[in-house]
Design a protein around this motif. Sequence first.
Motif, PDB file in Angstrom:
ATOM      1  N   ALA A  14     -10.218   8.546   4.962  1.00  0.00           N
ATOM      2  CA  ALA A  14     -11.219   8.492   6.030  1.00  0.00           C
ATOM      3  C   ALA A  14     -10.602   8.611   7.415  1.00  0.00           C
ATOM      4  CB  ALA A  14     -12.007   7.186   5.922  1.00  0.00           C
ATOM      5  N   GLY A  15      -9.280   8.672   7.488  1.00  0.00           N
ATOM      6  CA  GLY A  15      -8.608   8.790   8.780  1.00  0.00           C
ATOM      7  C   GLY A  15      -8.476   7.479   9.531  1.00  0.00           C
ATOM      8  N   GLU A  16      -8.800   6.358   8.864  1.00  0.00           N
ATOM      9  CA  GLU A  16      -8.700   5.061   9.531  1.00  0.00           C
ATOM     10  C   GLU A  16      -7.278   4.513   9.515  1.00  0.00           C
ATOM     11  OE1 GLU A  16     -11.691   2.187   8.553  1.00  0.00           O
ATOM     12  OE2 GLU A  16     -13.092   3.750   7.908  1.00  0.00           O
ATOM     13  N   LEU A  17      -6.463   4.995   8.565  1.00  0.00           N
ATOM     14  CA  LEU A  17      -5.052   4.634   8.509  1.00  0.00           C
ATOM     15  C   LEU A  17      -4.212   5.898   8.428  1.00  0.00           C
ATOM     16  CD1 LEU A  17      -5.017   1.680   5.918  1.00  0.00           C
ATOM     17  CD2 LEU A  17      -4.925   1.508   8.414  1.00  0.00           C
ATOM     18  N   GLN A  18      -2.978   5.806   8.919  1.00  0.00           N
ATOM     19  CA  GLN A  18      -2.039   6.912   8.820  1.00  0.00           C
ATOM     20  C   GLN A  18      -1.202   6.760   7.561  1.00  0.00           C
ATOM     21  OE1 GLN A  18       0.368   7.207  12.375  1.00  0.00           O
ATOM     22  NE2 GLN A  18      -1.286   6.417  13.662  1.00  0.00           N
ATOM     23  N   PRO A  19      -0.848   7.871   6.908  1.00  0.00           N
ATOM     24  CA  PRO A  19       0.047   7.767   5.757  1.00  0.00           C
ATOM     25  C   PRO A  19       1.375   7.128   6.170  1.00  0.00           C
ATOM     26  CG  PRO A  19      -0.965   9.943   5.851  1.00  0.00           C
ATOM     27  CD  PRO A  19      -1.295   9.258   7.146  1.00  0.00           C
ATOM     28  N   ASP A  20       1.855   6.191   5.378  1.00  0.00           N
ATOM     29  CA  ASP A  20       3.083   5.475   5.699  1.00  0.00           C
ATOM     30  C   ASP A  20       3.778   5.142   4.380  1.00  0.00           C
ATOM     31  OD1 ASP A  20       4.812   3.090   6.092  1.00  0.00           O
ATOM     32  OD2 ASP A  20       4.092   3.181   8.159  1.00  0.00           O
ATOM     33  N   PRO A  21       4.932   5.774   4.086  1.00  0.00           N
ATOM     34  CA  PRO A  21       5.590   5.572   2.790  1.00  0.00           C
ATOM     35  C   PRO A  21       5.912   4.114   2.476  1.00  0.00           C
ATOM     36  CG  PRO A  21       6.541   7.454   3.937  1.00  0.00           C
ATOM     37  CD  PRO A  21       5.622   6.789   4.914  1.00  0.00           C
ATOM     38  N   ALA A  22       6.391   3.358   3.476  1.00  0.00           N
ATOM     39  CA  ALA A  22       6.739   1.960   3.229  1.00  0.00           C
ATOM     40  C   ALA A  22       5.488   1.143   2.911  1.00  0.00           C
ATOM     41  CB  ALA A  22       7.480   1.374   4.430  1.00  0.00           C
ATOM     42  N   GLN A  23       4.408   1.419   3.616  1.00  0.00           N
ATOM     43  CA  GLN A  23       3.151   0.734   3.326  1.00  0.00           C
ATOM     44  C   GLN A  23       2.666   1.077   1.922  1.00  0.00           C
ATOM     45  OE1 GLN A  23       0.051   1.422   6.158  1.00  0.00           O
ATOM     46  NE2 GLN A  23       0.891   0.006   7.684  1.00  0.00           N
ATOM     47  N   ARG A  24       2.741   2.336   1.583  1.00  0.00           N
ATOM     48  CA  ARG A  24       2.246   2.753   0.269  1.00  0.00           C
ATOM     49  C   ARG A  24       3.025   2.063  -0.853  1.00  0.00           C
ATOM     50  NH1 ARG A  24      -0.844   7.140  -0.963  1.00  0.00           N
ATOM     51  NH2 ARG A  24      -0.420   8.056   1.088  1.00  0.00           N
ATOM     52  N   ASN A  25       4.335   1.942  -0.682  1.00  0.00           N
ATOM     53  CA  ASN A  25       5.149   1.253  -1.683  1.00  0.00           C
ATOM     54  C   ASN A  25       4.726  -0.211  -1.812  1.00  0.00           C
ATOM     55  OD1 ASN A  25       7.621   0.834  -3.417  1.00  0.00           O
ATOM     56  ND2 ASN A  25       8.160  -0.511  -1.706  1.00  0.00           N
ATOM     57  N   ALA A  26       4.488  -0.853  -0.665  1.00  0.00           N
ATOM     58  CA  ALA A  26       4.046  -2.249  -0.690  1.00  0.00           C
ATOM     59  C   ALA A  26       2.688  -2.379  -1.368  1.00  0.00           C
ATOM     60  CB  ALA A  26       3.992  -2.804   0.727  1.00  0.00           C
ATOM     61  N   VAL A  27       1.794  -1.436  -1.094  1.00  0.00           N
ATOM     62  CA  VAL A  27       0.452  -1.476  -1.680  1.00  0.00           C
ATOM     63  C   VAL A  27       0.529  -1.321  -3.194  1.00  0.00           C
ATOM     64  CG1 VAL A  27      -1.752  -0.263  -1.835  1.00  0.00           C
ATOM     65  CG2 VAL A  27      -0.741  -0.724   0.397  1.00  0.00           C
ATOM     66  N   ARG A  28       1.403  -0.445  -3.673  1.00  0.00           N
ATOM     67  CA  ARG A  28       1.544  -0.266  -5.126  1.00  0.00           C
ATOM     68  C   ARG A  28       1.966  -1.582  -5.787  1.00  0.00           C
ATOM     69  NH1 ARG A  28       4.216   5.056  -4.035  1.00  0.00           N
ATOM     70  NH2 ARG A  28       2.680   6.675  -4.495  1.00  0.00           N
ATOM     71  N   GLN A  29       2.891  -2.290  -5.148  1.00  0.00           N
ATOM     72  CA  GLN A  29       3.338  -3.554  -5.728  1.00  0.00           C
ATOM     73  C   GLN A  29       2.242  -4.613  -5.655  1.00  0.00           C
ATOM     74  OE1 GLN A  29       7.563  -4.638  -5.248  1.00  0.00           O
ATOM     75  NE2 GLN A  29       7.713  -2.936  -3.825  1.00  0.00           N
ATOM     76  N   LEU A  30       1.493  -4.628  -4.568  1.00  0.00           N
ATOM     77  CA  LEU A  30       0.363  -5.545  -4.473  1.00  0.00           C
ATOM     78  C   LEU A  30      -0.694  -5.220  -5.524  1.00  0.00           C
ATOM     79  CD1 LEU A  30      -0.020  -5.666  -0.581  1.00  0.00           C
ATOM     80  CD2 LEU A  30       0.641  -7.589  -2.047  1.00  0.00           C
ATOM     81  N   ASN A  31      -0.885  -3.935  -5.765  1.00  0.00           N
ATOM     82  CA  ASN A  31      -1.868  -3.511  -6.765  1.00  0.00           C
ATOM     83  C   ASN A  31      -1.444  -3.949  -8.168  1.00  0.00           C
ATOM     84  OD1 ASN A  31      -4.396  -1.667  -6.893  1.00  0.00           O
ATOM     85  ND2 ASN A  31      -3.134  -0.936  -8.597  1.00  0.00           N
ATOM     86  N   ASP A  32      -0.136  -3.794  -8.470  1.00  0.00           N
ATOM     87  CA  ASP A  32       0.373  -4.249  -9.768  1.00  0.00           C
ATOM     88  C   ASP A  32       0.156  -5.751  -9.936  1.00  0.00           C
ATOM     89  OD1 ASP A  32       1.169  -1.700 -10.389  1.00  0.00           O
ATOM     90  OD2 ASP A  32       3.272  -2.010  -9.852  1.00  0.00           O
ATOM     91  N   LEU A  33       0.397  -6.500  -8.856  1.00  0.00           N
ATOM     92  CA  LEU A  33       0.198  -7.947  -8.921  1.00  0.00           C
ATOM     93  C   LEU A  33      -1.276  -8.285  -9.135  1.00  0.00           C
ATOM     94  CD1 LEU A  33       1.113 -10.849  -8.738  1.00  0.00           C
ATOM     95  CD2 LEU A  33       1.081 -10.658  -6.239  1.00  0.00           C
ATOM     96  N   GLN A  34      -2.156  -7.561  -8.474  1.00  0.00           N
ATOM     97  CA  GLN A  34      -3.591  -7.772  -8.703  1.00  0.00           C
ATOM     98  C   GLN A  34      -3.938  -7.613 -10.174  1.00  0.00           C
ATOM     99  OE1 GLN A  34      -5.866  -5.079  -6.245  1.00  0.00           O
ATOM    100  NE2 GLN A  34      -6.309  -6.692  -4.757  1.00  0.00           N
ATOM    101  N   ASN A  35      -3.438  -6.539 -10.776  1.00  0.00           N
ATOM    102  CA  ASN A  35      -3.740  -6.287 -12.185  1.00  0.00           C
ATOM    103  C   ASN A  35      -3.242  -7.419 -13.072  1.00  0.00           C
ATOM    104  OD1 ASN A  35      -4.931  -3.829 -11.541  1.00  0.00           O
ATOM    105  ND2 ASN A  35      -3.044  -2.666 -11.844  1.00  0.00           N
ATOM    106  N   GLN A  36      -2.029  -7.931 -12.776  1.00  0.00           N
ATOM    107  CA  GLN A  36      -1.474  -9.027 -13.571  1.00  0.00           C
ATOM    108  C   GLN A  36      -2.293 -10.309 -13.404  1.00  0.00           C
ATOM    109  OE1 GLN A  36       2.919  -9.461 -13.198  1.00  0.00           O
ATOM    110  NE2 GLN A  36       2.828  -7.520 -12.098  1.00  0.00           N
ATOM    111  N   LEU A  37      -2.685 -10.605 -12.161  1.00  0.00           N
ATOM    112  CA  LEU A  37      -3.461 -11.810 -11.912  1.00  0.00           C
ATOM    113  C   LEU A  37      -4.825 -11.751 -12.597  1.00  0.00           C
ATOM    114  CD1 LEU A  37      -2.639 -12.379  -8.135  1.00  0.00           C
ATOM    115  CD2 LEU A  37      -2.164 -14.001  -9.983  1.00  0.00           C
ATOM    116  N   GLU A  38      -5.470 -10.603 -12.490  1.00  0.00           N
ATOM    117  CA  GLU A  38      -6.792 -10.466 -13.088  1.00  0.00           C
ATOM    118  C   GLU A  38      -6.715 -10.499 -14.615  1.00  0.00           C
ATOM    119  OE1 GLU A  38      -8.167  -6.913 -11.242  1.00  0.00           O
ATOM    120  OE2 GLU A  38      -8.325  -7.831  -9.259  1.00  0.00           O
TER     121      GLU A  38
END
Length: 372
Positions: A14-38
């Motif tokens: 949507a153009g609200e955030l800029q692509p950022d490799p370091a952010q994307r890596n952090a988000v992937r790890q947060l996403n994995d943790l979400q899946n484990q918690l759920e």
Amino acid sequence: MSGVLARYESLIAAGELQPDPAQRNAVRQLNDLQNQLESSQQKSGFLSSLFGDKTKPPRGIYMWGGVGRGKSMLMDLFIETLALKAKRRVHFHAFMLEVDQMIREQRSKEVQDAIGLVAAELAQGIRCLAFDEMVVTNTADAAIMARLFTALIVEHHVTIVTTSNRPPSDLYKDGLNRSLFLPFIDLVHAQLDVVELNGPTDYRLDRLGDLGTWHSPLGDEATAQVREAFFRLTDYKPEDADNVPSAELDLGGGRALHVPKSLKGVGVFSFKRLCGENRGAADYLSIAQHYHTIIVVGIPRMGPENRNEAIRFIKLIDALYENRVKLFATAATAPEELYMKGDGAFEFERTVSRLNEMQSAEYMALGHGETA
């Protein structure tokens, strides 16, 4: 898909955030943790009904990086999209104030393990505990953190997710009796995945846009500008301004400084409170180490009769400058005209130079505590 990764990708699309490799890596790890918690929530719901809840918690995340890298924003997305009722998010400073009060209450009952009892109470109904801005400046807090978090994680199976401006090894660096704190650092490495979110882009500066840092003369317009800076820096909703958290900053020796507005490493102070009262360099150093940005309102034009206030202001600016703290201010006049006559007026010229440098884009891009 409805998790943090999907939400992050949609914001980029949507153009609200800029692509950022370091952010994307952090988000992937947060996403994995979400899946484990759920997933663990579903399993424990059945097993706990039979045997009691003995489920080992997923490893937590310690996400660190410079100011403006988007840590709080990613934490917002993580908590919002985590399909888990047993979750809590709190600013770390507010959490430790709560802990300190609970420990005092338990010790007044002369119990043997006050910290363990507090951890048990905090863990009730919680599987994920998320913190903003983990920073440790209080000696008393440093001494109890290993026991407190060992109980939360190991004994009560709470997953910890936290952000910080510093890597774990730099927490409470050079602090008094730091040896008591080192087991907490070991615990972080043993129980949490350390995720670095550094990079060249400071999104805080993007949020500030063309908003200046020095606003004079004093009045409604200047106040409105620093108020806007506070809301942009903290992502706090202006319509909820009456509920901005306050804080009691530990100055050591049993002394504390009331900070009327304190959120996400941004503190708001009056000139009168900072420089009109008897304060020394150690007080200003505590402020500079705790906050990456401060807003000072009501800086007056000073003369010979304000000698003490001017000297304290010099010490304040020295501490802020040397720790690369960002300063927003409302003042009666420009830095050059703040203190032109009186004892120390010559020394004040260096303060004027620093105040002007602190308004530059180069200074604003420096990380908190970063050496030039």
